[in-house]
Write a protein that holds these residues in place. Structure first.
Motif, short mmCIF file in Angstrom:
data_model
loop_
_atom_site.label_atom_id
_atom_site.label_comp_id
_atom_site.label_asym_id
_atom_site.label_seq_id
_atom_site.Cartn_x
_atom_site.Cartn_y
_atom_site.Cartn_z
N GLN A 132 46.88 32.67 38.14
CA GLN A 132 45.89 33.72 37.96
C GLN A 132 44.50 33.12 38.07
O GLN A 132 44.29 31.90 37.98
N SER A 133 43.49 34.02 38.20
CA SER A 133 42.12 33.54 38.38
C SER A 133 41.70 32.65 37.23
O SER A 133 41.04 31.64 37.40
N ASN A 147 41.70 45.08 41.70
CA ASN A 147 43.01 44.96 41.04
C ASN A 147 43.87 46.20 41.20
O ASN A 147 45.00 46.24 40.74
N HIS A 187 35.61 35.97 43.44
CA HIS A 187 35.36 36.75 42.23
C HIS A 187 34.63 35.89 41.19
O HIS A 187 33.70 36.36 40.52
N ASP A 188 35.04 34.65 41.04
CA ASP A 188 34.38 33.76 40.09
C ASP A 188 32.92 33.51 40.50
O ASP A 188 32.02 33.48 39.65
N THR A 241 44.64 35.51 48.54
CA THR A 241 44.64 35.61 47.07
C THR A 241 43.75 34.55 46.44
O THR A 241 42.90 34.86 45.60
N CYS A 242 43.92 33.31 46.85
CA CYS A 242 43.12 32.25 46.23
C CYS A 242 41.65 32.34 46.64
O CYS A 242 40.76 32.10 45.83
N SER A 249 40.05 35.13 47.31
CA SER A 249 39.49 36.26 46.58
C SER A 249 39.19 35.91 45.13
O SER A 249 38.17 36.33 44.57
N ARG A 250 40.08 35.13 44.52
CA ARG A 250 39.87 34.77 43.12
C ARG A 250 38.67 33.85 42.96
O ARG A 250 37.89 33.99 42.00
#
Length: 573
Positions: A3-4, A145, A112-113, A105-106, A108-109
């Motif tokens: 997870q993020s 999400n 997001h950070d 996915t990675c 995007s996370r």
């Protein structure tokens, strides 16, 4: 994939700018210091592939990334100096790699950070503004999400927030000062990147505000202080075969100024716009805007550029024609409702269809016909002039959403009876072609093309046969939808298609309300549908509701003229 929150933050502070050749423990340098590489999520080869893919498919539509970064030899500098921008690039580039979903996915996370760091006030430079602007144009699904199976305009909300953050960051960094050309030649060279970023802040701010009907974020000096293609040296062609992005930028700025003026004058607020509709003085503004839009087309319609770029300018032009002329269509509707005698026993639906059955005799006939023609022209361009898998798949989201707005507008216009039977069949076929193109442009059910094609399918094709059968949201718990409203506003025509009261249910500019309509989630009160708000109007009106015989007309308190507003003071259509 973790997870993020599981991503290590060791030796990493969002928003900082490390030295160009910094190292960690004396081992890593350049691209190896980039978080996703350092922690083993991606390899430099994968990142280079994503950057190359972005340069080929996405960059031409918004050439913000300095072209030097597309040189593989510059990957180290790109990763260390402009990590926000590079992360946005690889996040966008990886969003349709369905064979390798973990890459997106990675990315995007981490993106997001980084966005959270910008919002928290961490140090950043112009590259962070550029990153936010890119995200606002493509809005990768990995940043959300919850993804609805049917598009409801949620991308607009994300874009609105990203553009707003980009503008505030740009103001803080002083990018707005580059709108004025008072610097020396050396300063002009240094400020070229900042000026381009600020100009694109202006474009993004105006266009997202037009789409969702909100006031502009930016109130300070804009780029329209005499800027031309010469003010964007990084966009100038380096060889005769290069695309002249500088001229494309100038054409975009000129068109955006027209969008801004139309929105400011016609859609400025409920009070002003309502008065213009009532008094009829909107006609002079609409005519002047139509002339200015035509002059833009004369000037830039023959611009020499790649066909897939030129068609985006043509589509933006057609949507501006629709947006401008649709205001007069709205005014004609409002006037028709206001003129309905209280003693008239006919329903509002029958009254409106009677009024619009002879459009040629109406004062605003040319505007009504022009708005319908513009909506059809937009759908025709998208469905016949844009290769769905080669170009449309990579275009900014606004071209998808303009398409949906146009199709919803035609559905609303159809309900007023302004189309002949033959024209209605042609429009229906055009919408069907558009849906197929949107589906072909998609690589998965999560893509905007697939989700908005489903929205149009539910709106135009589905017969009323009880409860709607909407698929559950993607990546979220399924929510059951109720049946369609049983109020008298929804009818079924001879072909079994839904046909609603023209003065009810949703605005053509409110995709969330359209989603509520097709899913049967309309808000009702006292057994009737409330008039849906028309985005672009503020709830600052002095108009107060007063129930009428049909439950659909309201009275203006200051002069007792029947006027169609809902309890929130919003107009519909």
């Amino acid at each position: 994939m973790s997870q993020s929150g599981d991503l290590s933050n060791q030796d990493m502070q969002n928003g900082t700018r490390p030295e160009p050749r910094g190292s960690i423990n004396g081992i890593h340098a350049g691209i190896s210091t980039y978080r996703l590489v350092r922690e083993g999520y991606l390899t430099p080869e994968i990142i280079q592939m994503l950057v190359r893919r972005y340069a080929e498919h996405y960059h031409p539509y918004l050439p913000l990334v300095p072209r030097k970064y597309f040189d593989p030899a510059q990957l180290d500098v790109f990763a260390v100096n402009d990590k926000h921008l590079m992360t946005a690039v690889i996040t966008i580039s990886s969003k349709d790699l369905i064979e390798q979903p973990t890459i997106h996915t990675c990315c995007s996370r981490y993106m997001h950070d980084l966005i959270s760091g910008i919002a928290a006030g961490h140090d950043c430079e112009v590259e962070a503004v550029e990153a936010l602007l890119l995200l606002a144009e493509w809005e990768p699904q990995g940043l959300r999400n919850r993804i609805e199976a049917v598009g409801r305009g949620e991308e607009d909300r994300s874009a609105w927030m990203h553009v707003g953050m980009a503008l505030r960051t740009g103001y803080f960094l002083g990018l707005d000062r580059t709108a004025f050309r008072q610097e020396s030649a050396e300063e002009a060279r240094i400020d070229g990147r900042k000026r381009l970023a600020w100009a694109n802040c202006y474009v993004s701010d105006r266009l997202i505000s037009v789409r969702i009907g909100k006031a502009f974020w930016s109130r300070g000096p804009g780029p329209m202080t005499g800027l031309s293609s010469q003010d964007f040296p990084s966009l100038q062609p380096l060889s005769p075969d290069d695309e002249d992005y500088a001229k494309i930028m100038q054409a975009t700025l000129d068109l955006t100024q027209l969008y801004s003026n139309v929105h400011d004058v016609l859609y400025s607020g409920m009070r002003t716009s309502g008065q213009m509709m009532l008094m009829g003085d909107y006609v002079k503004y609409v005519d002047d805007f139509r002339a200015a839009i035509a002059r833009w087309n004369t000037t830039w319609g023959k611009l020499e550029c790649s066909p897939y770029i030129k068609v985006t300018l043509q589509m933006a032009y057609e949507y501006l024609c629709l947006y401008t002329n649709a205001f007069a269509f709205q005014a004609a509707i409002a006037q028709a409702i206001a003129s309905k005698p209280k003693s008239d026993a006919h329903s509002l639906r029958d009254h409106l269809r009677s009024v619009f059955s002879n459009v040629g005799a109406m004062p605003d006939a040319r505007f009504i016909w022009a708005s319908v023609a513009a909506a059809k022209a937009y759908l025709t361009l998208l469905s016949t002039q844009v290769d769905p898998s080669k170009y449309l798949r990579y275009m900014p989201l606004r071209y998808y959403l303009y398409c949906i707005y146009s199709a919803v507008f035609l559905y609303k216009a159809r309900s007023f009876g302004v189309m002949t039977d033959m024209e209605e069949r042609q429009v229906r076929q055009l919408v069907f072609q558009t849906m197929e193109v949107l589906k072909r442009a998609s690589v998965s059910a999560q893509d905007p093309g697939s989700r908005y094609a489903r929205l149009l399918e539910l709106l135009w094709i589905r017969p009323q046969k009880g409860p709607s059968q909407l698929p559950p949201p993607i990546q979220s718990p399924a929510a059951s939808d109720g049946p369609l409203s049983s109020s008298g506003s929804v009818h079924v025509d001879a072909q079994g298609y839904m046909q609603f009261s023209p003065a009810n249910d949703f605005s053509w500019l409110d995709l969330e309300a359209v989603g509520d309509y097709v899913s049967g989630d309309q808000i009702t009160g006292n057994g009737m549908n409330m008039l849906a708000p028309m985005v672009g109007f503020e709830s600052t009106s002095t108009f107060m509701p007063q129930a009428q015989a049909q439950g659909m007309q309201w009275q203006q308190t200051n002069n007792a003229v029947n006027w169609p507003v809902d309890w929130n003071g919003n107009l519909f259509f």
